[in-house]
Each structure stands twice: as C-alpha cells, then as structure tokens.
Design a protein around this motif. Structure first.
Motif, PDB file in Angstrom:
ATOM      1  N   UNK A   1       6.594   4.389  11.954  1.00 38.53           N
ATOM      2  CA  UNK A   1       7.450   4.692  10.817  1.00 38.53           C
ATOM      3  C   UNK A   1       6.801   4.217   9.531  1.00 38.53           C
ATOM      4  N   UNK A   2       7.328   4.683   8.371  1.00 38.79           N
ATOM      5  CA  UNK A   2       6.783   4.239   7.097  1.00 38.79           C
ATOM      6  C   UNK A   2       6.925   2.752   6.853  1.00 38.79           C
ATOM      7  N   UNK A   3       7.714   2.053   7.695  1.00 41.97           N
ATOM      8  CA  UNK A   3       7.892   0.615   7.501  1.00 41.97           C
ATOM      9  C   UNK A   3       6.588  -0.151   7.626  1.00 41.97           C
ATOM     10  N   UNK A   4       5.557   0.464   8.254  1.00 42.85           N
ATOM     11  CA  UNK A   4       4.281  -0.240   8.384  1.00 42.85           C
ATOM     12  C   UNK A   4       3.648  -0.474   7.024  1.00 42.85           C
ATOM     13  N   UNK A   5       4.134   0.209   5.992  1.00 43.12           N
ATOM     14  CA  UNK A   5       3.596   0.010   4.654  1.00 43.12           C
ATOM     15  C   UNK A   5       4.085  -1.292   4.044  1.00 43.12           C
ATOM     16  N   UNK A   6       5.052  -1.945   4.657  1.00 45.25           N
ATOM     17  CA  UNK A   6       5.605  -3.186   4.112  1.00 45.25           C
ATOM     18  C   UNK A   6       4.573  -4.301   4.176  1.00 45.25           C
ATOM     19  N   UNK A   7       4.373  -4.975   3.053  1.00 49.14           N
ATOM     20  CA  UNK A   7       3.438  -6.095   2.965  1.00 49.14           C
ATOM     21  C   UNK A   7       4.241  -7.355   2.691  1.00 49.14           C
ATOM     22  N   UNK A   8       4.283  -8.307   3.621  1.00 44.91           N
ATOM     23  CA  UNK A   8       5.101  -9.513   3.408  1.00 44.91           C
ATOM     24  C   UNK A   8       4.662 -10.351   2.223  1.00 44.91           C
ATOM     25  N   UNK A   9       3.399 -10.249   1.796  1.00 50.08           N
ATOM     26  CA  UNK A   9       2.934 -11.000   0.637  1.00 50.08           C
ATOM     27  C   UNK A   9       3.173 -10.253  -0.680  1.00 50.08           C
ATOM     28  N   UNK A  10       3.519  -8.981  -0.600  1.00 49.14           N
ATOM     29  CA  UNK A  10       3.829  -8.178  -1.789  1.00 49.14           C
ATOM     30  C   UNK A  10       4.938  -7.194  -1.420  1.00 49.14           C
ATOM     31  N   UNK A  11       6.141  -7.714  -1.137  1.00 51.96           N
ATOM     32  CA  UNK A  11       7.202  -6.872  -0.565  1.00 51.96           C
ATOM     33  C   UNK A  11       7.657  -5.726  -1.456  1.00 51.96           C
ATOM     34  N   UNK A  12       7.512  -5.863  -2.765  1.00 49.92           N
ATOM     35  CA  UNK A  12       7.964  -4.795  -3.660  1.00 49.92           C
ATOM     36  C   UNK A  12       6.803  -4.028  -4.281  1.00 49.92           C
ATOM     37  N   UNK A  13       5.576  -4.247  -3.785  1.00 53.02           N
ATOM     38  CA  UNK A  13       4.413  -3.568  -4.355  1.00 53.02           C
ATOM     39  C   UNK A  13       4.435  -2.071  -4.085  1.00 53.02           C
ATOM     40  N   UNK A  14       4.141  -1.280  -5.108  1.00 54.30           N
ATOM     41  CA  UNK A  14       4.102   0.174  -4.950  1.00 54.30           C
ATOM     42  C   UNK A  14       3.377   0.789  -6.138  1.00 54.30           C
TER      43      UNK A  14
ATOM     44  N   UNK B   1       5.272   5.507  -4.299  1.00 53.52           N
ATOM     45  CA  UNK B   1       4.278   5.622  -3.230  1.00 53.52           C
ATOM     46  C   UNK B   1       3.922   4.211  -2.738  1.00 53.52           C
ATOM     47  N   UNK B   2       3.876   4.036  -1.437  1.00 52.93           N
ATOM     48  CA  UNK B   2       3.530   2.742  -0.854  1.00 52.93           C
ATOM     49  C   UNK B   2       2.279   2.881   0.006  1.00 52.93           C
ATOM     50  N   UNK B   3       1.582   1.763   0.140  1.00 58.01           N
ATOM     51  CA  UNK B   3       0.289   1.748   0.833  1.00 58.01           C
ATOM     52  C   UNK B   3       0.423   1.126   2.211  1.00 58.01           C
ATOM     53  N   UNK B   4      -0.284   1.696   3.180  1.00 59.10           N
ATOM     54  CA  UNK B   4      -0.360   1.141   4.528  1.00 59.10           C
ATOM     55  C   UNK B   4      -1.818   1.059   4.937  1.00 59.10           C
ATOM     56  N   UNK B   5      -2.272  -0.145   5.247  1.00 58.36           N
ATOM     57  CA  UNK B   5      -3.650  -0.318   5.701  1.00 58.36           C
ATOM     58  C   UNK B   5      -3.884   0.400   7.021  1.00 58.36           C
TER      59      UNK B   5
END
Length: 448
Positions: free
Chosen positions: A24-37, A212-216
């Motif tokens: 799911x798109x949730x993999x884009x969540x970054x715990x060190x930058x939770x609101x980064x986009x 837009x959010x980023x996922x490594x």
C-alpha cells in the motif's frame, strides 16, 4: 472451531494485513519525517478567451530529501482537450500533434504533457519568479528559500470559469527518478499572493493542490548507500555488508586503474540521468558513510564522519546526511559541516541533519581523490546513558540524501576490550590524535 483453528485464522489475517501494508502507499511513510511531501499548487490568476493563465508552484516540504540533478519532471493528464499555449519559466518535453492548429501553434498539444524546469541562465524573457534552477530543489529543513520552484502556464480549450474548468488527473512527479506517488488534485481555498514589496495582496481565482510522497521501496529494490564503523578502542573495522546495495552490476563496475568511460553527452543534453558507474567494491553502493568513534574525554566524546562517493558519473550537490543517535540531543560543536536537529516528534531529540558549507563542501564530487567530505562532531556526555559498550556510540539509522543506508549487523561492531571498564582520559592526547588521524585516513581511503 477449536483453539488451533482460531490461532491459524489469526495468523492468516496477520499475514494478509502485512501484505497490504507492504504493497500500500503507506510504505511512503517516513517516521523521521512524518509530514514530508512534495506539494504542487496550481493557482489560476486570470481567465482568457478560451482558458486561463495560472502559476504552478512546486514545494519540497521534505525535511532532508533534496530534488537532485537532473531535477524534477512534472506530468499530468488533461481532463478534457486542453492545450498549453505558452509556458514561462519551464518547458514541455514534447509538443505532440498540433496539426489542427494553423495560425497560432500551441507550446504543447499532448494529452499527458510533461514539464521540466529551465536551466540557470535561461533568456530573461523566458524566466519566471523562482524558476530556472535546473529542477534542483533543496530540502525544506536545509534551506526553505531554495526549496520551491514556479512557472507560469497559459491553458486553452479548458473552460473559462470555476464551474467549467476540470482539474487535471494522474499527476506524476519524477524528482529526478522514480519513487514518488501523487494523490488526486483537490480544490483548496484560493491562494492569497503578496507582491514582491509585501504591500499588495492579490487572490487567485481558483486553486488546487496535489500532494506527492516518496517511498524508497518504490524507487529501488536496493539501498544506494551503506555505513561502516571503526573506533579508537579497537583495531577492528566493521565494513559495509557485502552486496549491501546489490551485486547485479558487479560485472560492469570499474576496477582500480581502468579507463573511465565519458558521460553520455546525448543523455546530458536531453536531461536524462546517466546510470551510476560504480567503483568495484564488495558493497557496490554509490555512497559509503564511515562513522569513527575518535576520542573519549571526561565530559565529552568525539566522532568523525566521512562520506565517500563511489560513483564516477554523479556529483551530489547540496547533499544531506541524517543520523539517529541518542546523544545527538547534546551536540556541542560540529566541524566543517552545517548541523540542524531533526525533530519529528516534540518529545524526541535524537536525530540530526548534517550538510555541507556553501562553496566549501556542499558538493560531493565524483569518485576519485576528491570524492569525499569529512567532519567531526563533539557531544557532551549524558552521565545516565553514556557508554561505549554494546555499540551504543554508533548511530541507529543513517540516511544519505533522504534514503536509508544499510548498516552492518550489530554483532559485528567494534567491541570494547573486556579489561577497559573505564577508558583513561589522561593519556597524552597528542600521541593518540596523531595515531588515530593516520588510522582514520587509511580507513577512509581504502578501496572496499
């Protein structure tokens, strides 16, 4: 249904839930930058005879992930039969089929256009405020004033009112490669825009945002960087894990003494990122970060950080390095790097961002003698938590340019000698300094 059946069913549900999390798109969540986009704001400033004139602004709200060369590319699909009459401060990559237009030819007739930023030094009549950076944006945490870009676009065949204009669909943000997922365009309250002298306000006729959010994980199946460790209290060097960044290119890497192929000029002219050309190493990463525990004073301790580039084709301009370590809440001094705390949560202060000094080491050069930057950080000891045992002095997480680096397994870290319950701090530091400076230089320059 018995107890065993219930257990099996719970395990199955847990497995299904895990699969949904992973895809799911949730993999884009970054715990060190939770609101980064990355937010794209589209402001209609005036109506024309068959459409509108709009300002499009791209904001990089990520704390420590830059948009590097070859810069951003913004794409979308028109909802109707719109065309782009003109663009100022950017350009569409393709014109498309404009054969039905005879007198005035649109800038682009593509149903799914892609737009790129202009390069610095573009002709004055093609420039727009905050444009022409080659698509390069710094992170919001590093330098907010350089973290956004804008261009002006004249759209035709679109409708000439809030009721007849349809929002574009399927936005795509490439910055400068894959990894970003964009949501749908959403109408927001009209933007209020201040003039350059801040004395006059104007309001957009209609505004919409795209996030837009980023996922490594979506960007690459392998990391792009790894971490190695060493310390003054051990002669053991913990290298990057073998094949930390994948070994599929092991047959195309460059060995020591080999002739380096020149950059593809056609790719550079077309603003296409050249694939990495890596130095042959056991880890096959583009970048290695080395963390060396250098000194243990009475009230302070010091670590040395080096970033080494193994890519012969790519420089890293305005790079960032993020480290998570419990003692970063007591940073006393950082030498030759800039430093800012990263505070994803108000109650936690264990993460910091390092980046280069402007015009000094803010560009990490290609692989070779100049392909490294170094710094030292001095931290005050917290008497309740400080220890050199069990790898405490090494970071928990390391990110380079926003991507998490592969760390060695904890059982391989340099270990404290059993006899050294408390390391002496009254020894001749001049002799220690000379010895470990030579040792660290050998560690950094060794070809792995």
């Amino acid at each position: 249904m018995g107890f065993d059946d219930n257990t099996k069913e719970l395990k199955l549900l847990a497995l299904i839930a895990l699969c949904f999390v992973l895809i799911s798109p949730a993999v884009a969540y970054d715990p060190l930058d939770p609101s980064g986009n990355v937010t794209i704001r589209w402001d209609i400033m005036s109506w024309t005879s068959d459409g509108y004139l709009a300002t499009v602004t791209i904001f990089n709200f990520q704390l420590y992930r830059n948009i590097m060369n070859p810069g951003w590319t913004l794409g979308w699909t028109w909802a109707k039969k719109e065309v782009i009459w003109t663009v100022v401060g950017a350009q569409a990559t393709e014109q498309g089929d404009c054969s039905k237009f005879k007198l005035k030819i649109p800038h682009s007739c593509k149903r799914n256009p892609q737009v790129v930023d202009l390069l610095p030094g573009a002709p004055f009549n093609m420039q727009y405020q905050n444009c022409c950076k080659g698509g390069v944006l710094t992170s919001w945490g590093q330098e907010p004033t350089a973290a956004f870009s804008a261009f002006q676009i004249a759209v035709g065949q679109s409708g000439t009112s809030n009721k007849t204009v349809k929002l574009p669909k399927d936005f795509k943000f490439l910055g400068p490669g894959p990894g970003y997922t964009c949501g749908p365009a959403r109408v927001v309250p009209s933007t209020v825009i201040l003039s350059d002298d801040l004395r006059r306000k104007s309001q957009a006729l209609m505004s919409w945002n795209v996030t837009c959010t980023y996922s490594q994980f979506l960007a690459s199946k392998n990391p792009s960087c790894c971490v190695s460790f060493s310390s003054f209290y051990s002669d053991k060097i913990t290298p990057c894990p073998t094949c930390a960044c994948g070994c599929q290119n092991n047959d195309t890497c460059v060995t020591s003494g080999s002739k380096i192929p020149q950059e593809d000029e056609k790719s550079a002219a077309k603003k296409v990122d050249n694939p990495p050309l890596l130095q042959c190493t056991h880890h096959m990463c583009r970048v290695r970060v080395h963390w060396h525990v250098k000194f243990n004073y009475h009230d302070y301790w010091r670590a040395k950080i080096a970033i080494i580039n193994f890519d012969y084709r790519n420089n890293y301009t305005q790079w960032t390095l993020v480290a998570q370590h419990p003692n970063l809440n007591n940073v006393t001094q950082v030498f030759s790097f800039q430093y800012k705390p990263v505070l994803p949560y108000e109650s936690i202060n264990d993460t910091g961002m390092f980046y280069g000094l402007k015009y000094y080491n803010d560009m990490l050069m290609q692989a070779g003698p100049l392909g490294n930057v170094q710094s030292e950080v001095l931290m005050k000891k917290d008497k309740n938590t400080f220890t050199l045992k069990q790898g405490w002095a090494f970071p928990r997480k390391v990110y380079f340019n926003g991507d998490e680096c592969m760390l060695p397994p904890p059982d391989s870290y340099p270990t404290l000698p059993n006899s050294a319950n408390k390391l002496p701090t009254s020894v001749s530091f001049m002799a220690i300094y000379v010895f470990f400076s030579i040792f660290f230089h050998m560690v950094v320059t060794v070809v792995q």
